[in-house]
Scaffold this active site. Structure first.
Site, PDB file in Angstrom:
ATOM      1  N   GLU A 405       8.176  16.660 -36.953  1.00  0.00           N
ATOM      2  CA  GLU A 405       7.655  18.259 -36.922  1.00  0.00           C
ATOM      3  C   GLU A 405       8.598  18.659 -35.823  1.00  0.00           C
ATOM      4  O   GLU A 405       8.126  19.930 -35.422  1.00  0.00           O
ATOM      5  CB  GLU A 405       6.210  18.318 -36.648  1.00  0.00           C
ATOM      6  CG  GLU A 405       5.196  17.665 -37.687  1.00  0.00           C
ATOM      7  CD  GLU A 405       4.789  18.529 -38.717  1.00  0.00           C
ATOM      8  OE1 GLU A 405       5.226  19.490 -38.765  1.00  0.00           O
ATOM      9  OE2 GLU A 405       3.977  17.815 -39.758  1.00  0.00           O
TER      10      GLU A 405
HETATM   11  C1  LIG Z   1       6.666   8.027 -39.020  1.00  0.00           C
HETATM   12  C2  LIG Z   1       7.534   9.304 -39.317  1.00  0.00           C
HETATM   13  C3  LIG Z   1       7.370   9.904 -40.375  1.00  0.00           C
HETATM   14  C4  LIG Z   1       8.124  10.873 -40.789  1.00  0.00           C
HETATM   15  N1  LIG Z   1       7.840  11.920 -41.914  1.00  0.00           N
HETATM   16  C5  LIG Z   1       8.667  12.790 -42.309  1.00  0.00           C
HETATM   17  C6  LIG Z   1       8.406  13.215 -43.443  1.00  0.00           C
HETATM   18  O1  LIG Z   1       7.310  13.441 -44.038  1.00  0.00           O
HETATM   19  N2  LIG Z   1       9.355  14.231 -44.062  1.00  0.00           N
HETATM   20  C7  LIG Z   1      10.575  14.619 -43.377  1.00  0.00           C
HETATM   21  O2  LIG Z   1      11.302  15.355 -43.941  1.00  0.00           O
HETATM   22  N3  LIG Z   1      10.886  13.997 -42.400  1.00  0.00           N
HETATM   23  C8  LIG Z   1       9.966  13.063 -41.761  1.00  0.00           C
HETATM   24  N4  LIG Z   1      10.296  12.260 -40.643  1.00  0.00           N
HETATM   25  C9  LIG Z   1      11.351  12.644 -39.918  1.00  0.00           C
HETATM   26  C10 LIG Z   1      11.540  13.298 -38.326  1.00  0.00           C
HETATM   27  O3  LIG Z   1      11.173  14.498 -38.933  1.00  0.00           O
HETATM   28  C11 LIG Z   1      12.609  13.126 -37.892  1.00  0.00           C
HETATM   29  O4  LIG Z   1      12.771  11.865 -37.516  1.00  0.00           O
HETATM   30  C12 LIG Z   1      12.925  13.949 -36.736  1.00  0.00           C
HETATM   31  O5  LIG Z   1      13.118  15.402 -37.115  1.00  0.00           O
HETATM   32  C13 LIG Z   1      14.021  13.761 -35.792  1.00  0.00           C
HETATM   33  O6  LIG Z   1      15.149  13.450 -36.413  1.00  0.00           O
HETATM   34  P1  LIG Z   1      15.935  12.283 -36.211  1.00  0.00           P
HETATM   35  O7  LIG Z   1      15.249  11.169 -36.340  1.00  0.00           O
HETATM   36  O8  LIG Z   1      17.203  12.447 -37.179  1.00  0.00           O
HETATM   37  O9  LIG Z   1      16.444  12.400 -34.778  1.00  0.00           O
HETATM   38  P2  LIG Z   1      17.931  13.221 -34.293  1.00  0.00           P
HETATM   39  O10 LIG Z   1      17.851  14.491 -34.731  1.00  0.00           O
HETATM   40  O11 LIG Z   1      19.033  12.454 -34.334  1.00  0.00           O
HETATM   41  O12 LIG Z   1      17.380  13.192 -32.689  1.00  0.00           O
HETATM   42  C14 LIG Z   1      17.805  12.180 -31.816  1.00  0.00           C
HETATM   43  C15 LIG Z   1      17.561  12.699 -30.241  1.00  0.00           C
HETATM   44  O13 LIG Z   1      18.415  14.016 -30.041  1.00  0.00           O
HETATM   45  C16 LIG Z   1      17.568  15.100 -29.805  1.00  0.00           C
HETATM   46  N5  LIG Z   1      18.405  16.042 -30.301  1.00  0.00           N
HETATM   47  C17 LIG Z   1      18.645  16.282 -31.454  1.00  0.00           C
HETATM   48  N6  LIG Z   1      19.431  17.586 -31.673  1.00  0.00           N
HETATM   49  C18 LIG Z   1      19.311  18.045 -30.660  1.00  0.00           C
HETATM   50  C19 LIG Z   1      19.858  19.457 -29.924  1.00  0.00           C
HETATM   51  N7  LIG Z   1      20.191  20.438 -30.671  1.00  0.00           N
HETATM   52  N8  LIG Z   1      19.571  19.768 -28.838  1.00  0.00           N
HETATM   53  C20 LIG Z   1      19.116  18.705 -27.920  1.00  0.00           C
HETATM   54  N9  LIG Z   1      18.520  17.415 -28.544  1.00  0.00           N
HETATM   55  C21 LIG Z   1      18.688  17.331 -29.539  1.00  0.00           C
HETATM   56  C22 LIG Z   1      16.337  14.868 -30.270  1.00  0.00           C
HETATM   57  O14 LIG Z   1      15.457  15.769 -29.537  1.00  0.00           O
HETATM   58  C23 LIG Z   1      15.938  13.562 -30.001  1.00  0.00           C
HETATM   59  O15 LIG Z   1      15.722  13.007 -28.934  1.00  0.00           O
HETATM   60  C24 LIG Z   1       9.412  11.163 -40.100  1.00  0.00           C
HETATM   61  C25 LIG Z   1       9.655  10.444 -39.142  1.00  0.00           C
HETATM   62  C26 LIG Z   1       8.901   9.271 -38.833  1.00  0.00           C
HETATM   63  C27 LIG Z   1       9.253   8.556 -37.731  1.00  0.00           C
END
Ligand SMILES: Cc1cc2nc3c(=O)[nH]c(=O)nc-3n(C[C@H](O)[C@H](O)[C@H](O)COP(=O)(O)OP(=O)(O)OC[C@H]3O[C@@H](n4cnc5c(N)ncnc54)[C@H](O)[C@@H]3O)c2cc1C
Length: 595
Positions: A405
């Site tokens: 979220e």
């Molecule tokens: C159990 C589970 C259920 C999920 N369910 C859904 C779902 O139903 N539908 C769906 O669409 N997604 C879902 N997700 C995905 C989830 O929304 C994403 O994992 C989340 O938005 C983070 O994206 P990412 O994993 O690519 O991390 P990244 O975006 O790669 O982030 C990695 C780190 O970098 C930081 N970061 C990234 N960008 C910035 C920035 N601009 N400035 C500062 N810091 C930054 C982040 O805060 C984090 O600490 C789910 C994930 C999990 C683990």
């Protein structure tokens, strides 16, 4: 900051520059019989039907999960915000809050529930055409159909708008969609997917896609740290032929769907975290009372009382903030003239209005429940680390709340960012307030109000001071960085921390002040919880403000600001040890959360 606003008329973020009358604030003590009834329904369902089959869910028995979704739907729990015309029960946001709190009793089912209610039903209700609503909502609300929300991809999580999934527009108006979505909750067994794709590689758009359509499939279940009873898979779209009327909202306006859904999703995630905190306090209290070391129950030790007292105070602040926000959103919706139940616009506008507070709910909720769950594990000692007790499972299950979220880092950037935008649009007179404060600070005769020994007077004053600290840091940041402020993530994150603490502490004080006026038997405990919240917030706020100011100002300006900060935050320390002991003793006596 002289106006005393009624929560009935308050706008998002206005609490920062206005005072609030405690009598107008929604609190858990003001739940109606209807709210109590729906809370009981949800609690009976989750404790009676879901918790007992946890092992089967953790083994990924999705047939069982679907049956549970159906039972949940038959009780009306997916439809609290949906009009009767589409199978819902059209209740207020407080009802949604109490349902979410109860569903959190089982974190994995909570994830399934959230993907269905918040991420599928809601966007269709808010953005769907009449035909789409008629087609999908009754089945989703009743639980006959399962939904899921496909925004993230392996290369785009936080940066969701850079999705690579493509929708090629066909001459007949239909689309052919290809791409792969990642980490999709309910992915393994959903019937309906809300999928985000770029039309012609450019226009970010939401679609409603059915699993039965050729080319739609789900990948293998992810091996996760926690939430083993919830399905998380990739969703693969291979040249899926999608009719023109499957567009949700408008072509090129997918960001509107995505962001509005997240606004409400974040608020509800805060509610689930609050429910998780409540539940965990029961385990902590029972274990601390039963476990004996050195011949006595560990709950008699000051170090354990400190934990129980602090866990209770933090839960109190979180819960107070959640109910206050739900009350604000409900009041905003109710104030819409001639509102029709089937009109989603007032809800959409209210959720946008309180997007800052929803982000605060998400960050505060996920970090508070993590704190409570971690301390619960510590109270359990070695038993906390092994699977015979639920403490370790909660620890694993809760960790993801800080990631999905919108990660807490992203939400921390959004909180001050959205407030500043409101200020720049003239919706919130933040800049004028910051300027007035700066003049006051620079004046050598800056006054600090006298002590007042009425109940909670010092805490009310402290919350006013916290707001001044927000204005001081925000004003300095704007002056120092101007339009480049959004690149200063550290400054924004400090500001977010101060804002979160301020809103939460004030919410706790307002609830306790309301209790002082009503005089329930546990009024002293209300005051203890609020006073601890303010005391602890003061320390954190001072540190965050000092760090932020030191990064932004220098020389005489910095010296003047730090001196002003010291004068402002000159809060007489209170004996939080005795207060935490009182809270802990009451928690142990009750065997759970006391409010
Ligand atoms: C159990 C589970 C259920 C999920 N369910 C859904 C779902 O139903 N539908 C769906 O669409 N997604 C879902 N997700 C995905 C989830 O929304 C994403 O994992 C989340 O938005 C983070 O994206 P990412 O994993 O690519 O991390 P990244 O975006 O790669 O982030 C990695 C780190 O970098 C930081 N970061 C990234 N960008 C910035 C920035 N601009 N400035 C500062 N810091 C930054 C982040 O805060 C984090 O600490 C789910 C994930 C999990 C683990």
């Amino acid at each position: 900051m002289a106006t005393v606003a009624s929560d009935k008329t308050m706008k998002g973020g206005a609490w920062l520059i206005e005072e609030t009358d405690p009598a107008t604030v929604m609190t858990p003590e003001k739940l109606t019989e209807e709210h109590q009834l729906i809370r009981q329904t949800a609690a009976e369902f989750i404790n009676g039907e879901v918790v007992p089959v946890n092992d089967r869910l953790e083994q990924k028995d999705w047939t069982l999960q679907r049956e549970l979704v159906k039972k949940c739907g038959s009780l009306g729990l997916f439809g609290t915000n949906i009009p009767e015309a589409y199978g819902g029960v059209d209740l207020d946001k407080i009802s949604t809050l109490v349902v979410s709190e109860s569903i959190a009793e089982h974190a994995s089912f909570g994830a399934t529930f959230g993907a269905q209610a918040n991420l599928t039903i809601l966007p269709i209700f808010m953005f769907g055409t009449e035909a789409q609503k008629q087609k999908y909502l009754p089945g989703l609300v009743s639980g006959e159909m399962v939904g899921s929300y496909c925004l993230s991809e392996s290369g785009s999580g936080s940066d969701a708008l850079s999705a690579k999934t493509r929708a090629a527009r066909q001459p007949d108006g239909s689309f052919v969609i290809s791409g792969e979505k990642m980490w999709i909750t309910n992915g393994g067994f959903a019937d309906v997917y809300i999928v985000f794709a770029k039309v012609d590689g450019e226009h970010f758009t939401a679609f409603i896609i059915e699993r039965k359509w050729a080319g739609v499939s789900s990948g293998k279940e992810e091996h996760k740290l926690g939430l083993h009873g919830s399905s998380t898979t990739p969703v693969i779209l291979q040249d899926v032929k999608v009719p023109a009327d499957a567009v949700l909202g408008e072509v090129g306006k997918g960001h509107k769907v995505a962001f509005n859904v997240l606004n409400f999703g974040r608020f509800k995630l805060g509610a689930m975290c609050s429910g998780g905190g409540r539940r965990t306090l029961v385990e902590a209290a029972k274990y601390a009372a039963a476990r004996k070391q050195f011949g006595v129950a560990i709950g008699t030790f000051g170090a354990i009382k400190h934990k129980l007292g602090e866990m209770t105070a933090r839960q109190y602040a979180l819960e107070s903030m959640m109910y206050r926000t739900a009350g604000l959103i409900d009041a905003r919706i109710a104030a819409t003239p001639d509102r029709r139940a089937d009109d989603a616009a007032p809800m959409l506008q209210a959720l946008e209005e309180f997007a800052v507070e929803s982000s605060i709910a998400k960050v505060l909720g996920s970090e508070t429940v993590d704190y409570i769950i971690d301390e619960n594990l510590q109270i359990h000692g070695g038993n906390g680390f092994v699977r015979d007790y639920p403490a370790e499972g909660h620890y694993r299950d809760a960790r993801v709340n800080r990631i999905f979220e919108g990660t807490n880092e992203i939400n921390r950037l959004l909180i001050p960012g959205m407030l500043m935008k409101k200020a720049l649009k003239g919706e919130l007179p933040l800049m004028a307030a910051a300027k007035a404060l700066q003049d006051e600070i620079m004046s050598p005769s800056m006054s600090v109000p006298d002590e007042d020994d009425r109940p909670l007077a010092a805490e009310v004053r402290a919350c006013g001071v916290f707001k001044k600290v927000v204005l001081m840091v925000a004003g300095t940041a704007m002056q120092r960085f101007g339009t480049k402020l959004e690149q200063e993530q550290e400054a924004l994150s400090y500001l977010a921390d101060i804002l979160i603490d301020t809103y939460a502490a004030e919410s706790a004080v307002l609830r306790a002040a309301d209790a002082v006026a009503r005089k329930p038997a546990n009024v002293e405990l209300h005051q203890d919880a609020a006073r601890i919240s303010v005391n602890e917030a003061a320390g954190r706020i001072e540190l965050a403000a000092r760090s932020a100011l030191a990064a932004m100002a220098e020389g005489d300006v910095l010296r003047t600001q730090l001196a002003a900060l010291r004068r402002l935050l000159k809060v007489t320390p209170v004996n939080t040890v005795v207060m935490r002991r009182r809270l802990a003793d009451a928690t142990l006596a009750k065997g759970g959360y006391i409010f």
